[in-house]
Scaffold this active site. Structure first.
Site, mmCIF file in Angstrom:
data_model
loop_
_atom_site.group_PDB
_atom_site.id
_atom_site.type_symbol
_atom_site.label_atom_id
_atom_site.label_comp_id
_atom_site.label_asym_id
_atom_site.label_seq_id
_atom_site.Cartn_x
_atom_site.Cartn_y
_atom_site.Cartn_z
ATOM 1 N N ASP A 1 0.796 -1.246 0.000
ATOM 2 C CA ASP A 1 0.000 0.000 0.000
ATOM 3 C C ASP A 1 0.821 1.285 0.000
ATOM 4 O O ASP A 1 0.457 2.263 0.673
ATOM 5 C CB ASP A 1 -0.971 -0.003 1.192
ATOM 6 C CG ASP A 1 -1.949 -1.164 1.160
ATOM 7 O OD1 ASP A 1 -1.905 -1.949 0.209
ATOM 8 O OD2 ASP A 1 -2.761 -1.288 2.103
ATOM 9 N N GLU B 1 -4.623 -0.750 -1.223
ATOM 10 C CA GLU B 1 -5.932 -0.862 -0.586
ATOM 11 C C GLU B 1 -6.894 -0.118 -1.503
ATOM 12 O O GLU B 1 -6.772 1.102 -1.684
ATOM 13 C CB GLU B 1 -5.925 -0.275 0.826
ATOM 14 C CG GLU B 1 -7.237 -0.549 1.560
ATOM 15 C CD GLU B 1 -7.200 -0.141 3.041
ATOM 16 O OE1 GLU B 1 -6.116 0.158 3.565
ATOM 17 O OE2 GLU B 1 -8.288 -0.115 3.648
ATOM 18 N N LYS C 1 -6.605 -4.782 -3.053
ATOM 19 C CA LYS C 1 -7.153 -5.548 -1.924
ATOM 20 C C LYS C 1 -8.215 -4.721 -1.202
ATOM 21 O O LYS C 1 -7.983 -3.567 -0.865
ATOM 22 C CB LYS C 1 -6.029 -5.966 -0.977
ATOM 23 C CG LYS C 1 -5.248 -4.821 -0.347
ATOM 24 C CD LYS C 1 -4.110 -5.418 0.461
ATOM 25 C CE LYS C 1 -3.403 -4.433 1.341
ATOM 26 N NZ LYS C 1 -4.228 -3.616 2.221
ATOM 27 N N LYS D 1 -7.596 -5.019 4.892
ATOM 28 C CA LYS D 1 -6.291 -4.593 5.378
ATOM 29 C C LYS D 1 -5.232 -5.635 5.002
ATOM 30 O O LYS D 1 -4.093 -5.285 4.708
ATOM 31 C CB LYS D 1 -6.329 -4.370 6.899
ATOM 32 C CG LYS D 1 -7.353 -3.328 7.356
ATOM 33 C CD LYS D 1 -7.178 -1.991 6.670
ATOM 34 C CE LYS D 1 -8.158 -0.944 7.191
ATOM 35 N NZ LYS D 1 -8.179 0.276 6.348
ATOM 36 N N VAL E 1 3.212 0.351 4.264
ATOM 37 C CA VAL E 1 2.482 1.080 5.303
ATOM 38 C C VAL E 1 1.061 0.543 5.453
ATOM 39 O O VAL E 1 0.512 -0.024 4.525
ATOM 40 C CB VAL E 1 2.423 2.583 4.960
ATOM 41 C CG1 VAL E 1 3.810 3.184 4.957
ATOM 42 C CG2 VAL E 1 1.732 2.862 3.626
ATOM 43 N N THR E 2 0.452 0.810 6.642
ATOM 44 C CA THR E 2 1.117 1.231 7.854
ATOM 45 C C THR E 2 1.494 -0.012 8.661
ATOM 46 O O THR E 2 0.849 -1.056 8.538
ATOM 47 C CB THR E 2 0.230 2.148 8.742
ATOM 48 O OG1 THR E 2 -0.953 1.435 9.125
ATOM 49 C CG2 THR E 2 -0.150 3.410 8.000
ATOM 50 N N CYS F 1 -2.146 -2.456 7.749
ATOM 51 C CA CYS F 1 -2.106 -3.375 6.609
ATOM 52 C C CYS F 1 -0.859 -4.257 6.587
ATOM 53 O O CYS F 1 -0.911 -5.402 6.121
ATOM 54 C CB CYS F 1 -2.252 -2.596 5.316
ATOM 55 S SG CYS F 1 -3.915 -1.909 5.150
ATOM 56 N N GLN G 1 8.699 -14.595 21.079
ATOM 57 C CA GLN G 1 8.356 -16.017 21.194
ATOM 58 C C GLN G 1 8.981 -16.836 20.057
ATOM 59 O O GLN G 1 8.351 -17.718 19.466
ATOM 60 C CB GLN G 1 6.828 -16.207 21.197
ATOM 61 C CG GLN G 1 6.114 -15.389 22.279
ATOM 62 C CD GLN G 1 4.630 -15.624 22.262
ATOM 63 O OE1 GLN G 1 4.152 -16.715 22.575
ATOM 64 N NE2 GLN G 1 3.886 -14.603 21.890
HETATM 65 N N1 TIU Z 1 -2.665 0.336 4.299
HETATM 66 C C1 TIU Z 1 -3.118 0.555 5.536
HETATM 67 O O1 TIU Z 1 -2.388 0.390 6.492
HETATM 68 N N2 TIU Z 1 -4.413 1.022 5.671
HETATM 69 C C2 TIU Z 1 -4.845 1.823 6.717
HETATM 70 O O2 TIU Z 1 -6.002 2.169 6.783
HETATM 71 N N3 TIU Z 1 -3.885 2.199 7.622
HETATM 72 C C3 TIU Z 1 -4.062 3.087 8.666
HETATM 73 O O3 TIU Z 1 -3.131 3.207 9.461
HETATM 74 N N4 TIU Z 1 -5.177 3.768 8.766
#
Ligand code: TIU
Length: 225
Positions: free
Chosen positions: A26, A74, A131, A134, A159-160, A164, A204
């Site tokens: 993303d 996304e 996609k 997430k 990210v993030t 995701c 772990q």
């Molecule tokens: N790609 C992804 O992480 N989608 C999000 O909505 N991330 C947020 O941190 N909001």
């Protein structure tokens, strides 16, 4: 190709680039530039721009190898038929998914804001996955595409970190992939959440996966960091 061994947390990560995909989650304008979904949720999107040079260096090295590259976005269909109301109606964002924003409709496939940033734009032949969730595996054909290519290991950026990226890591781990997250090639709007994710993934005995700096990978690939 043959196995490479990379110094990682919590112990060495061993992988064969011929059976490893670089999975870039993303890195789209929605999250990294003002006016997209990330900012509509109230976030400072400039925080995410810091990882772009490191991501570029890894992508360039991986392309030089000729190994498998996967880019995800996304993204929802324009009719939002793949966006559950629970996702669209969550919280109080300034703009909801599907609303018109400065970069086109928020999180809708094909809109300007939904494009991968130019610095990391996909090349012909690289896998691109839209996609709706997430995670990169939910309601996509990603697992089948990777299986067809004999992929057993994933090196992950994007990210993030705790949304995701972590969801995709967990989905991949449950499907049998050995996953390495590059710590300077992933970012969050919340420093504490990034740090916690790196810790919980590797705890772990690598319960979800491994973490390493991109320099460790570039070193193994014979590239300067
Ligand atoms: N790609 C992804 O992480 N989608 C999000 O909505 N991330 C947020 O941190 N909001």
């Amino acid at each position: 190709m043959s196995n490479l061994t990379l110094a990682a947390r919590p112990f060495d990560y061993v992988f064969d680039p011929a059976h490893t995909a670089l999975l870039i989650i993303d890195m789209q304008r929605d999250f990294v530039e003002p006016g997209g979904f990330g900012e509509s949720l109230g976030n400072d999107v400039s925080l995410l721009q810091a990882i772009v040079p490191a991501c570029q260096a890894v992508l360039q090295a991986w392309r030089t190898l000729g190994a498998c590259v996967v880019h995800t976005r996304e993204a929802h269909r324009p009719d939002l038929g793949d966006c559950p109301p629970a996702k669209r109606l969550r919280g109080q964002p300034r703009l909801r998914i599907g609303d018109m924003g400065p970069m086109g409709r928020i999180l809708v496939a094909g809109e300007p804001g939904n494009q991968i940033i130019p610095e990391l734009a996909p090349l012909p032949g690289e896998i691109e996955i839209d996609k709706p969730g997430k995670g990169a595996f939910y309601a996509t054909g990603l697992h089948e595409l990777l299986q067809q290519r004999g992929i057993t290991h994933l090196i992950i950026m994007g990210v993030t970190t705790e949304v995701c990226v972590q969801t995709s890591l967990r989905e991949a781990n449950d499907r049998g992939y050995d996953c390495l997250l590059l710590e300077d090639c992933t970012e969050s709007y919340f420093a504490a959440f990034k740090a916690a994710t790196l810790d919980m993934v590797t705890a772990q005995g690598a319960i979800v996966g491994w973490v390493a700096p991109s320099a460790a990978l570039l070193g193994q690939l014979g590239m300067p960091a």
